[in-house]
Design a protein around this motif. Structure first.
Motif, PDB file in Angstrom:
ATOM      1  N   PHE A 211     -65.961   1.086  29.626  1.00  0.00           N
ATOM      2  CA  PHE A 211     -66.855   1.658  28.615  1.00  0.00           C
ATOM      3  C   PHE A 211     -67.140   0.642  27.519  1.00  0.00           C
ATOM      4  CE2 PHE A 211     -67.166   3.620  24.401  1.00  0.00           C
ATOM      5  CZ  PHE A 211     -68.287   4.421  24.566  1.00  0.00           C
ATOM      6  N   SER A 212     -66.109  -0.001  27.022  1.00  0.00           N
ATOM      7  CA  SER A 212     -66.276  -0.975  25.943  1.00  0.00           C
ATOM      8  C   SER A 212     -67.086  -2.173  26.404  1.00  0.00           C
ATOM      9  CB  SER A 212     -64.902  -1.433  25.431  1.00  0.00           C
ATOM     10  OG  SER A 212     -64.175  -0.361  24.909  1.00  0.00           O
ATOM     11  N   ARG A 213     -66.837  -2.637  27.618  1.00  0.00           N
ATOM     12  CA  ARG A 213     -67.572  -3.798  28.125  1.00  0.00           C
ATOM     13  C   ARG A 213     -69.057  -3.492  28.285  1.00  0.00           C
ATOM     14  NH1 ARG A 213     -62.902  -4.236  31.317  1.00  0.00           N
ATOM     15  NH2 ARG A 213     -63.923  -3.289  33.130  1.00  0.00           N
ATOM     16  N   LEU A 214     -69.362  -2.339  28.852  1.00  0.00           N
ATOM     17  CA  LEU A 214     -70.766  -1.984  29.060  1.00  0.00           C
ATOM     18  C   LEU A 214     -71.493  -1.771  27.735  1.00  0.00           C
ATOM     19  CD1 LEU A 214     -70.482   0.545  32.043  1.00  0.00           C
ATOM     20  CD2 LEU A 214     -71.102  -1.870  32.121  1.00  0.00           C
ATOM     21  N   LEU A 215     -70.839  -1.086  26.805  1.00  0.00           N
ATOM     22  CA  LEU A 215     -71.473  -0.816  25.514  1.00  0.00           C
ATOM     23  C   LEU A 215     -71.684  -2.105  24.733  1.00  0.00           C
ATOM     24  CD1 LEU A 215     -72.526   1.267  23.503  1.00  0.00           C
ATOM     25  CD2 LEU A 215     -70.199   1.510  22.628  1.00  0.00           C
ATOM     26  N   ALA A 216     -70.663  -2.950  24.670  1.00  0.00           N
ATOM     27  CA  ALA A 216     -70.782  -4.209  23.922  1.00  0.00           C
ATOM     28  C   ALA A 216     -71.820  -5.128  24.550  1.00  0.00           C
ATOM     29  CB  ALA A 216     -69.427  -4.911  23.862  1.00  0.00           C
ATOM     30  N   GLY A 217     -71.860  -5.197  25.882  1.00  0.00           N
ATOM     31  CA  GLY A 217     -72.851  -6.038  26.552  1.00  0.00           C
ATOM     32  C   GLY A 217     -74.267  -5.565  26.286  1.00  0.00           C
ATOM     33  N   SER A 218     -74.473  -4.238  26.333  1.00  0.00           N
ATOM     34  CA  SER A 218     -75.806  -3.692  26.080  1.00  0.00           C
ATOM     35  C   SER A 218     -76.247  -3.926  24.645  1.00  0.00           C
ATOM     36  CB  SER A 218     -75.808  -2.190  26.389  1.00  0.00           C
ATOM     37  OG  SER A 218     -77.026  -1.599  26.002  1.00  0.00           O
ATOM     38  N   LEU A 219     -75.366  -3.660  23.691  1.00  0.00           N
ATOM     39  CA  LEU A 219     -75.725  -3.853  22.282  1.00  0.00           C
ATOM     40  C   LEU A 219     -76.032  -5.319  21.990  1.00  0.00           C
ATOM     41  CD1 LEU A 219     -73.071  -1.521  20.572  1.00  0.00           C
ATOM     42  CD2 LEU A 219     -75.497  -1.058  20.964  1.00  0.00           C
ATOM     43  N   SER A 220     -75.282  -6.227  22.609  1.00  0.00           N
ATOM     44  CA  SER A 220     -75.506  -7.659  22.374  1.00  0.00           C
ATOM     45  C   SER A 220     -76.876  -8.091  22.879  1.00  0.00           C
ATOM     46  CB  SER A 220     -74.410  -8.481  23.069  1.00  0.00           C
ATOM     47  OG  SER A 220     -73.133  -8.141  22.583  1.00  0.00           O
ATOM     48  N   LEU A 221     -77.222  -7.670  24.096  1.00  0.00           N
ATOM     49  CA  LEU A 221     -78.520  -8.063  24.640  1.00  0.00           C
ATOM     50  C   LEU A 221     -79.676  -7.321  23.978  1.00  0.00           C
ATOM     51  CD1 LEU A 221     -77.883  -8.572  28.461  1.00  0.00           C
ATOM     52  CD2 LEU A 221     -78.002 -10.260  26.630  1.00  0.00           C
ATOM     53  N   SER A 222     -79.384  -6.202  23.327  1.00  0.00           N
ATOM     54  CA  SER A 222     -80.435  -5.506  22.588  1.00  0.00           C
ATOM     55  C   SER A 222     -80.947  -6.369  21.444  1.00  0.00           C
ATOM     56  CB  SER A 222     -79.911  -4.172  22.037  1.00  0.00           C
ATOM     57  OG  SER A 222     -79.656  -3.257  23.088  1.00  0.00           O
ATOM     58  N   PHE A 223     -80.067  -7.178  20.844  1.00  0.00           N
ATOM     59  CA  PHE A 223     -80.517  -8.103  19.797  1.00  0.00           C
ATOM     60  C   PHE A 223     -81.496  -9.119  20.374  1.00  0.00           C
ATOM     61  CE2 PHE A 223     -76.322  -6.828  17.976  1.00  0.00           C
ATOM     62  CZ  PHE A 223     -76.820  -6.208  16.847  1.00  0.00           C
ATOM     63  N   PHE A 224     -81.243  -9.532  21.626  1.00  0.00           N
ATOM     64  CA  PHE A 224     -82.179 -10.438  22.290  1.00  0.00           C
ATOM     65  C   PHE A 224     -83.536  -9.769  22.458  1.00  0.00           C
ATOM     66  CE2 PHE A 224     -84.213 -11.223  26.413  1.00  0.00           C
ATOM     67  CZ  PHE A 224     -84.640 -12.534  26.220  1.00  0.00           C
ATOM     68  N   THR A 225     -83.540  -8.487  22.880  1.00  0.00           N
ATOM     69  CA  THR A 225     -84.799  -7.766  23.084  1.00  0.00           C
ATOM     70  C   THR A 225     -85.582  -7.677  21.784  1.00  0.00           C
ATOM     71  OG1 THR A 225     -83.757  -6.449  24.824  1.00  0.00           O
ATOM     72  CG2 THR A 225     -85.832  -5.635  23.929  1.00  0.00           C
ATOM     73  N   TYR A 226     -84.895  -7.280  20.703  1.00  0.00           N
ATOM     74  CA  TYR A 226     -85.547  -7.193  19.394  1.00  0.00           C
ATOM     75  C   TYR A 226     -86.213  -8.535  19.041  1.00  0.00           C
ATOM     76  CZ  TYR A 226     -83.749  -2.725  17.518  1.00  0.00           C
ATOM     77  OH  TYR A 226     -83.509  -1.398  17.260  1.00  0.00           O
ATOM     78  N   ALA A 227     -85.425  -9.608  19.087  1.00  0.00           N
ATOM     79  CA  ALA A 227     -85.913 -10.912  18.641  1.00  0.00           C
ATOM     80  C   ALA A 227     -87.029 -11.433  19.550  1.00  0.00           C
ATOM     81  CB  ALA A 227     -84.761 -11.912  18.585  1.00  0.00           C
ATOM     82  N   PHE A 228     -86.831 -11.311  20.859  1.00  0.00           N
ATOM     83  CA  PHE A 228     -87.818 -11.851  21.800  1.00  0.00           C
ATOM     84  C   PHE A 228     -89.148 -11.118  21.694  1.00  0.00           C
ATOM     85  CE2 PHE A 228     -89.856 -11.743  26.015  1.00  0.00           C
ATOM     86  CZ  PHE A 228     -90.095 -13.105  26.182  1.00  0.00           C
ATOM     87  N   VAL A 229     -89.098  -9.785  21.641  1.00  0.00           N
ATOM     88  CA  VAL A 229     -90.337  -9.009  21.577  1.00  0.00           C
ATOM     89  C   VAL A 229     -91.070  -9.269  20.263  1.00  0.00           C
ATOM     90  CG1 VAL A 229     -91.303  -6.680  21.494  1.00  0.00           C
ATOM     91  CG2 VAL A 229     -89.521  -7.221  23.154  1.00  0.00           C
ATOM     92  N   ASN A 230     -90.339  -9.291  19.145  1.00  0.00           N
ATOM     93  CA  ASN A 230     -91.001  -9.514  17.859  1.00  0.00           C
ATOM     94  C   ASN A 230     -91.616 -10.910  17.781  1.00  0.00           C
ATOM     95  OD1 ASN A 230     -90.773 -10.626  14.851  1.00  0.00           O
ATOM     96  ND2 ASN A 230     -91.077  -8.420  14.742  1.00  0.00           N
ATOM     97  N   MET A 231     -90.837 -11.928  18.127  1.00  0.00           N
ATOM     98  CA  MET A 231     -91.363 -13.294  18.074  1.00  0.00           C
ATOM     99  C   MET A 231     -92.489 -13.483  19.080  1.00  0.00           C
ATOM    100  SD  MET A 231     -87.858 -15.530  17.691  1.00  0.00           S
ATOM    101  CE  MET A 231     -86.768 -15.319  16.269  1.00  0.00           C
ATOM    102  N   GLY A 232     -92.374 -12.827  20.238  1.00  0.00           N
ATOM    103  CA  GLY A 232     -93.391 -12.962  21.262  1.00  0.00           C
ATOM    104  C   GLY A 232     -94.711 -12.348  20.855  1.00  0.00           C
ATOM    105  N   MET A 233     -94.677 -11.162  20.228  1.00  0.00           N
ATOM    106  CA  MET A 233     -95.939 -10.515  19.857  1.00  0.00           C
ATOM    107  C   MET A 233     -96.608 -11.264  18.706  1.00  0.00           C
ATOM    108  SD  MET A 233     -94.823  -7.044  17.825  1.00  0.00           S
ATOM    109  CE  MET A 233     -94.265  -7.094  16.116  1.00  0.00           C
ATOM    110  N   VAL A 234     -95.819 -11.808  17.784  1.00  0.00           N
ATOM    111  CA  VAL A 234     -96.393 -12.562  16.672  1.00  0.00           C
ATOM    112  C   VAL A 234     -96.971 -13.894  17.154  1.00  0.00           C
ATOM    113  CG1 VAL A 234     -95.845 -13.714  14.492  1.00  0.00           C
ATOM    114  CG2 VAL A 234     -94.872 -11.472  14.993  1.00  0.00           C
ATOM    115  N   SER A 235     -96.352 -14.467  18.199  1.00  0.00           N
ATOM    116  CA  SER A 235     -96.792 -15.768  18.718  1.00  0.00           C
ATOM    117  C   SER A 235     -97.936 -15.646  19.707  1.00  0.00           C
ATOM    118  CB  SER A 235     -95.617 -16.485  19.396  1.00  0.00           C
ATOM    119  OG  SER A 235     -94.518 -16.596  18.520  1.00  0.00           O
ATOM    120  N   GLY A 236     -98.296 -14.415  20.100  1.00  0.00           N
ATOM    121  CA  GLY A 236     -99.418 -14.228  21.005  1.00  0.00           C
ATOM    122  C   GLY A 236     -99.070 -14.305  22.470  1.00  0.00           C
ATOM    123  N   ILE A 237     -97.800 -14.086  22.835  1.00  0.00           N
ATOM    124  CA  ILE A 237     -97.421 -14.098  24.245  1.00  0.00           C
ATOM    125  C   ILE A 237     -97.046 -12.697  24.735  1.00  0.00           C
ATOM    126  CG2 ILE A 237     -96.651 -16.496  24.176  1.00  0.00           C
ATOM    127  CD1 ILE A 237     -93.773 -15.499  24.123  1.00  0.00           C
TER     128      ILE A 237
END
Length: 384
Positions: free
Chosen positions: A318-344
């Motif tokens: 449970f801890s491994r799955l939750l921590a892994g998901s929350l960690s990669l969620s930061f990647f999703t936030y950053a990638f999507v925001n930077m990507g939409m602002v950059s025009g990709i």
């Protein structure tokens, strides 16, 4: 025989509360918050309260982080089903009785106006991690199908509001849990292939598909327009394409070292729309340039890496799955925001963590980080 006991000092009494905190994670978050506050001081120039409001939001998020970090992962797992159930019921209530603003029904008035979809960013991975923990050692294809069903219910409700950005965040956070639980690549690759084919067809036939009156199955007209605008923003440079064009101009004009703190012309002449929220990365890039962007990305990469280290060392599935998901969620936030602002990527309402202005989003980040800290503390206690 009388035995004298020394009275513990105040520090000795509260010291156990701070034991086990992951210091690298604390320093990384503090670094990103520092960048966010410096940037907010500049981009919020026309609203003097934005800087102080953001500082207040960060303090509130820090309080949430501290409180949630005291909750052991076992207790978090026990809360998974109630939190998920309440979150789904709130989404249903929003669909039936919610407040509508600018054509979207995303808010619910319970004496205090809330946005229930924000709850699902945490509730969905929490629920799925609970489900796979219950099925540990006996996973079958049916278990993954049930997990997909648990995920698609809130995603469909959020998409119906409509809120494409939040639905993508909820979907990705749940998919990370399913992936880490051991989803077979033979099921993943066909989906990726279908997505690649779909993108290729849209790019190849955009002239016909983007014509007025052409309907896209499953998407609203404004969502179709965002994709078409991404492919060619110059078709409506003063309308739908204005955001993307101004964002790219700001990023490009920053050069290597940027124009300097408080010196961004696109920002301070108010060419960048939503410069304190969704398009804050464009304003940051203009003033701090490539060097500043690399520094910001290094901070996000360090945060994600540290979260994955915590996940790898977690004592339970449970801890491994939750921590892994929350960690990669930061990647999703950053990638999507930077990507939409950059025009990709198409423009969707996704904030940049710690940099974009917002109270609800900041508290959600504090909640996620608090769960990560709780898992890190449990690992430390297990090692002792």
């Amino acid at each position: 025989m009388n035995v004298a006991f020394d009275k513990p000092s105040p520090w000795q009494r509260i010291q156990p509360v701070f034991q086990g905190f992951d210091l690298p994670l604390v320093f990384i978050v503090a670094f990103l918050c520092g960048l966010g506050l410096v940037n907010m001081y500049s981009v919020g120039f026309d609203n003097g309260s934005r800087f102080f409001d953001q500082a207040r939001n960060m303090l509130l998020a820090a309080g949430v982080l501290f409180l949630v970090a005291q909750v052991p992962p076992q207790r978090l797992m026990a809360l998974a089903v109630p939190v998920y159930t309440v979150g789904v019921l709130l989404l249903v209530a929003t669909a039936l009785f919610g407040l509508t603003k600018k054509g979207a029904t995303r808010w619910l008035n319970l004496g205090l106006v809330i946005q229930p979809s924000e709850v699902m960013k945490i509730a969905a991975p929490l629920m799925l991690a609970w489900w796979f923990q219950r099925r540990e050692g006996q996973l079958r294809p049916l278990d993954f199908a049930v997990a997909c069903g648990l995920l698609l219910v809130p995603v469909a409700l959020v998409l119906k509001q409509p809120d494409l950005g939040t639905s993508l965040l909820v979907l990705s956070s749940g998919l990370y849990v399913i992936f880490f639980a051991g989803l077979n690549w033979r099921l993943i690759l066909p989906v990726l292939l279908a997505g690649a084919i779909g993108i290729t067809l849209i790019v190849s036939y955009q002239g016909d598909l983007c014509q007025p009156g052409v309907k896209w199955v499953g998407l609203h007209d404004y969502q179709k327009n965002r994709v078409c605008t991404l492919l060619d923003p110059t078709t409506d440079p003063l309308g739908k394409g204005f955001h993307i064009i101004q964002g790219m101009i700001a990023i490009g004009s920053g050069g290597v070292t940027g124009k300097g703190f408080m010196q961004g012309t696109q920002t301070h002449l108010e060419f960048i729309p939503e410069r304190t929220t969704d398009f804050v990365f464009a304003a940051y890039s203009e003033e701090h340039g490539l060097v500043g962007n690399l520094l910001l990305m290094a901070g996000f990469l360090a945060l994600i890496f540290r979260g994955l280290v915590i996940a790898a060392q977690a004592p339970t599935l449970f801890s491994r799955l939750l921590a892994g998901s929350l960690s990669l969620s930061f990647f999703t936030y950053a990638f999507v925001n930077m990507g939409m602002v950059s025009g990709i990527l198409p423009v969707v309402g996704v904030p940049l963590p710690f940099i974009s202005y917002g109270g609800t989003a900041m508290v959600t980040l504090g909640l996620a980080l608090g769960m990560l800290m709780s898992i890190a503390k449990s690992r430390g206690l297990m090692q002792r």
